[in-house]
Design an enzyme around this catalytic site. Sequence first.
Site, short mmCIF file in Angstrom:
data_model
loop_
_atom_site.label_atom_id
_atom_site.label_comp_id
_atom_site.label_asym_id
_atom_site.label_seq_id
_atom_site.Cartn_x
_atom_site.Cartn_y
_atom_site.Cartn_z
N GLY A 1 4.75 2.51 -48.20
CA GLY A 1 4.34 3.68 -48.96
C GLY A 1 2.96 3.40 -49.53
O GLY A 1 2.71 2.33 -50.10
N ASP B 1 -1.06 9.19 -46.75
CA ASP B 1 -1.59 7.83 -46.71
C ASP B 1 -3.11 7.80 -46.85
O ASP B 1 -3.67 6.80 -47.32
CB ASP B 1 -1.18 7.14 -45.41
O1 MRU Z 1 4.99 3.46 -42.93
P1 MRU Z 1 5.26 3.82 -44.36
O2 MRU Z 1 6.72 3.85 -44.69
O3 MRU Z 1 4.45 2.99 -45.31
O4 MRU Z 1 4.74 5.31 -44.48
C1 MRU Z 1 4.80 5.94 -45.71
C2 MRU Z 1 4.38 7.36 -45.68
O5 MRU Z 1 3.95 7.87 -44.68
C3 MRU Z 1 4.43 8.09 -46.97
O6 MRU Z 1 4.68 9.46 -46.77
C4 MRU Z 1 3.08 7.94 -47.68
O7 MRU Z 1 2.72 6.60 -47.76
C5 MRU Z 1 3.09 8.53 -49.01
S1 MRU Z 1 4.04 7.58 -50.15
C6 MRU Z 1 3.93 8.30 -51.66
#
Ligand code: MRU
Length: 328
Positions: free
Chosen positions: A53, A220
């Site tokens: 995240g 992200d």
């Molecule tokens: O691969 P991840 O689990 O790190 O991806 C996370 C996401 O895509 C979330 O939607 C994003 O980081 C926003 S978290 C508040």
Amino acid sequence: MADLAPYEIARLEESPPRVVLLDQRRLPDELVEAECTTAAEVADAIRAMVVRGAPAIGIAAAYGYALAAARGDDLDAAHAVLAASRPTAVNLAWALAQMADDPTPEHARELHHEEVQRCRAMAAHAAGLFAPGTRALTHCNAGGLATAGYGTAVGALFTAWERGLLERVLVDETRPLLQGSRLTAWELERAGIPHTVIADCAAASLMAADEVDCVITGADRIAANGDTANKIGTYSLAVLALHHDIPLYVVAPTSTVDPATATGAEIPIEERPAAEVTARFPARNPAFDVTPADLIAAIVTEHGVHRAPYDESLAPARPAVPLAAPAR
Ligand code: MRU
């Protein structure tokens, strides 16, 4: 509300010096912590998605950098290994830039506290977009686990629920690592919010059946023009939402806004191991996709609700710090 305390998701301990992370790979079945004793181990944990995240990996990187400083390690090397751990979320570079002038544990904890405060502010703004009885659909996990406290899109769902505006949530399972069916569903369950997990590919027909009033996700990296990188599958949802005349809201702190990236075409997209998709056949595993700004009804930050054109509406909210590593 039974949400985890921020320190239960990520913290820095000083004697002995170590970063302690809730191991998100083991949820929802087990609450197990992972310990990192060097910045390189924190980088490994970020890469392996012990912590994941965008805001949460920024916080973990800040703690990793403070850990390196406390140990008297080479800070340039610590910066390099942490910054390279995952490429798409700009929060990593943002947090490391914030830490450069003051790599103390106190400063890292302050960043963590402020990021959670930003989540609560943006959730309050985003909940204002919900009409009574809203049936929301969310993708991946943008909850407290993803931000090391409270959450962005899921934080907005918490606040909308508390205000009596939310009827229930459809949770995309989020292939291939199942952040939706493992993490978001768990967080909603703990909060007592009615929810139903769906296969990612079920979203279209449920929209057609008039079961979705809005789609709400985190981000992200948000480019200067509002193009938004988020978990793979978000772009598909955005196209579907447009077809069904359903608004897509992106909820993210300004640490996710990257004014140095002009458009989504410049956002680096992480390609993860093919074995996460299948170990038997050749596979591709892009971890993120980019949703063009014109498919996003609103971007919500701690400053409020931003509407298109985003290059104008986001400009005052952008972080003022340079993201490149300062010369040491
Ligand atoms: O691969 P991840 O689990 O790190 O991806 C996370 C996401 O895509 C979330 O939607 C994003 O980081 C926003 S978290 C508040």
